[in-house]
Design a protein around this motif. Structure first.
Motif, PDB file in Angstrom:
ATOM      1  N   GLN A 111      -0.865   2.142  11.047  1.00 23.78           N
ATOM      2  CA  GLN A 111      -1.467   1.149  10.167  1.00 23.78           C
ATOM      3  C   GLN A 111      -1.385  -0.256  10.754  1.00 23.78           C
ATOM      4  O   GLN A 111      -2.274  -1.074  10.547  1.00 23.78           O
ATOM      5  N   CYS A 150       6.208   8.173   3.823  1.00 20.52           N
ATOM      6  CA  CYS A 150       5.856   6.900   3.184  1.00 20.52           C
ATOM      7  C   CYS A 150       7.093   6.058   2.916  1.00 20.52           C
ATOM      8  O   CYS A 150       7.084   4.835   3.112  1.00 20.52           O
ATOM      9  N   ALA A 184       1.424   4.314  -2.750  1.00 20.78           N
ATOM     10  CA  ALA A 184       1.239   5.721  -2.382  1.00 20.78           C
ATOM     11  C   ALA A 184       2.499   6.528  -2.670  1.00 20.78           C
ATOM     12  O   ALA A 184       2.426   7.666  -3.158  1.00 20.78           O
ATOM     13  N   PHE A 227      -5.600  11.731  -0.506  1.00 27.08           N
ATOM     14  CA  PHE A 227      -4.702  12.777  -0.008  1.00 27.08           C
ATOM     15  C   PHE A 227      -4.856  14.062  -0.820  1.00 27.08           C
ATOM     16  O   PHE A 227      -4.963  15.157  -0.274  1.00 27.08           O
ATOM     17  N   ILE A 282       2.745   5.847  10.281  1.00 25.38           N
ATOM     18  CA  ILE A 282       2.514   4.762   9.335  1.00 25.38           C
ATOM     19  C   ILE A 282       2.649   3.404  10.004  1.00 25.38           C
ATOM     20  O   ILE A 282       1.707   2.614  10.024  1.00 25.38           O
ATOM     21  N   SER A 340      -5.037   6.319  -0.267  1.00 21.24           N
ATOM     22  CA  SER A 340      -3.815   7.073   0.012  1.00 21.24           C
ATOM     23  C   SER A 340      -3.622   8.210  -0.989  1.00 21.24           C
ATOM     24  O   SER A 340      -3.738   9.370  -0.634  1.00 21.24           O
ATOM     25  N   ARG A 352       0.825  -1.211   0.000  1.00 22.24           N
ATOM     26  CA  ARG A 352       0.000   0.000   0.000  1.00 22.24           C
ATOM     27  C   ARG A 352       0.853   1.252   0.000  1.00 22.24           C
ATOM     28  O   ARG A 352       0.615   2.186  -0.778  1.00 22.24           O
ATOM     29  N   ASN A 353       1.876   1.291   0.841  1.00 23.10           N
ATOM     30  CA  ASN A 353       2.693   2.493   0.936  1.00 23.10           C
ATOM     31  C   ASN A 353       3.647   2.637  -0.237  1.00 23.10           C
ATOM     32  O   ASN A 353       4.024   3.759  -0.584  1.00 23.10           O
ATOM     33  N   THR A 362       5.127  14.068   3.226  1.00 23.56           N
ATOM     34  CA  THR A 362       4.340  12.848   3.107  1.00 23.56           C
ATOM     35  C   THR A 362       5.110  11.768   2.350  1.00 23.56           C
ATOM     36  O   THR A 362       5.084  10.593   2.729  1.00 23.56           O
ATOM     37  N   SER A 396      -4.779  10.984   4.402  1.00 22.88           N
ATOM     38  CA  SER A 396      -5.279   9.623   4.396  1.00 22.88           C
ATOM     39  C   SER A 396      -4.225   8.578   4.184  1.00 22.88           C
ATOM     40  O   SER A 396      -4.388   7.435   4.571  1.00 22.88           O
ATOM     41  N   GLU A 397      -3.086   8.944   3.573  1.00 26.76           N
ATOM     42  CA  GLU A 397      -2.084   7.932   3.364  1.00 26.76           C
ATOM     43  C   GLU A 397      -1.487   7.482   4.680  1.00 26.76           C
ATOM     44  O   GLU A 397      -0.896   6.418   4.770  1.00 26.76           O
ATOM     45  N   ASN A 398      -1.622   8.275   5.752  1.00 25.41           N
ATOM     46  CA  ASN A 398      -1.127   7.870   7.050  1.00 25.41           C
ATOM     47  C   ASN A 398      -2.259   7.580   8.019  1.00 25.41           C
ATOM     48  O   ASN A 398      -2.013   7.167   9.143  1.00 25.41           O
TER      49      ASN A 398
END
Length: 388
Positions: free
Chosen positions: A99, A238, A60, A282, A95, A278, A56-57, A234, A384-386
């Motif tokens: 997460q 990530c 992103a 974002f 993160i 993400s 996922r990251n 960000t 939202s990515e975090n």
């Protein structure tokens, strides 16, 4: 005579910006709601809780890094050892812990309650900021009382969800039962409440998720002051989050098969998490924060819980428990109290600054600066990515 030029007619037909903001935030909540359900699907399909956030990251990072590189060329400071350490700590909190606790909590509870307990993040953020003297609490004013009462309500709601499950007050409808039988025949994993899991332990994990999320919101404030390039911060976060999860995977995930995809459903869940929850989320949220402010964004957070509940009950046959509903009501009520208190605080600060301005100008030309909170992103369940 009215201006009837083509440009004015075009402006007349365009949707007002405020309406665009509301539509964008509403669409964002549907995107987040889908992420809760998709994440539960990923866990039920057997995707590793370590592998899932790694992929996922990475997605992103690949999506955000080019925009950060080209759009923030001029405003991005040089990367020093101090900034590198700060980005590493932001990743560890925002993160890795965030997460990781979320997936552990979701595995033991349900998408609806994972979304409901996230409504406590603004109040927890305020509590942390107040403890660190970043946020001021004036208990003799109505805005201070509202923030304190709202925070207590959110904490009580989280405790109710954790300690009291209660009886089922809503059961699957016949349509959901038919869907359940169909999915069982097709060997598709169900996404409803966690069976044979520890509900209390799951709620504790989710509280850890909210604490780490709030801690990230508070910690990023001083970083953004020194490094005012949000996309770059960000992206670096990530990047270090991927490295940290890879280090964890080296110890906890020794099976090479865990890194391969076994179905199209697994690929979809990872792509959805990386692109929608993400990258796209974002970009949309940053625009909404810039145009509408953090309070406007935070007010929409409970809408996500409602969307998740409706989606899960109609499509997934999720059951609702009394304790969860009571806790969610307390958390949402507390959230709005805190947000109202913040709004009143800003109004009072603006009025005070305006009243002092004339006298300050007459006094040797010195202007009084309006009061500003030192918290860069107060009460913002953002980025939202975090986030989850």
């Amino acid at each position: 005579m009215a201006d009837l030029t083509p440009s004015s007619a075009k402006r007349t037909c365009e949707m007002p910006e405020r309406a665009k903001l509301h539509l964008a935030m509403l669409a964002l909540q549907f995107g987040y709601a889908g992420f809760h359900v998709v994440s539960r699907a990923a866990l039920n399909m057997g995707i590793s809780k370590v592998v899932f956030p790694v992929y996922r990251n990475i997605i992103a990072l690949l999506l955000l890094a080019p925009f950060a590189f080209f759009l923030e060329k001029k405003e991005r400071p040089a990367l020093t050892l101090s900034f590198t350490i700060q980005f590493f700590l932001l990743a560890l909190c925002g993160i890795t812990a965030n997460q990781g606790f979320y997936l552990l909590g979701l595995e033991n509870t349900s998408p609806t309650f994972a979304s409901a307990i996230q409504n406590s993040v603004p109040a927890i953020t305020f509590l942390m900021a107040a403890a660190l003297r970043i946020e001021q609490v004036r208990i003799r004013r109505k805005d201070g009382i509202a923030k304190v009462v709202g925070t207590v309500a959110c904490v009580c709601g989280a405790m109710v969800i954790t300690l009291y499950k209660g009886p089922v007050i809503f059961r699957q409808a016949s349509l959901n039962l038919n869907l359940t039988r169909h999915w069982q025949q097709q060997q598709v994993p169900l996404l409803g409440d966690a069976k044979e899991k520890s509900w209390t332990l799951g709620c504790i994990y989710l509280i850890g998720h909210c604490l780490s999320w709030s801690g990230w919101l508070v910690l990023q404030a001083p970083v953004l002051k020194k490094y005012p390039a949000r996309l770059s911060v960000t992206s670096f976060t990530c990047f270090f989050g991927v490295l940290q999860f890879l280090a964890i995977a080296a110890f906890l995930e020794r099976d090479p098969q865990a890194w391969s995809f076994h179905s199209g459903g697994e690929v979809f869940t990872i792509l959805y998490a990386g692109f929608v929850a993400s990258g796209i989320a974002f970009a949309v949220q940053i625009w909404c924060i810039d145009r509408g402010g953090p309070v406007f964004v935070a007010v929409y957070q409970p809408v996500q819980t409602l969307v998740v509940a409706i989606m899960a009950s109609i499509a997934l046959g999720e059951q609702f428990y009394l304790g969860g509903i009571i806790g969610a009501v307390l958390i949402i009520a507390g959230l709005y109290l805190v947000l109202w208190g913040k709004s009143e605080e800003r109004k009072l600060a603006s009025e005070t600054a305006a009243s002092r301005l004339p006298s300050a100008v007459s006094d040797h030309g010195n202007r009084a600066a309006p009061h500003k909170s030192s918290l860069v992103q107060p009460l913002l369940p953002s980025t939202s990515e975090n986030a989850v």
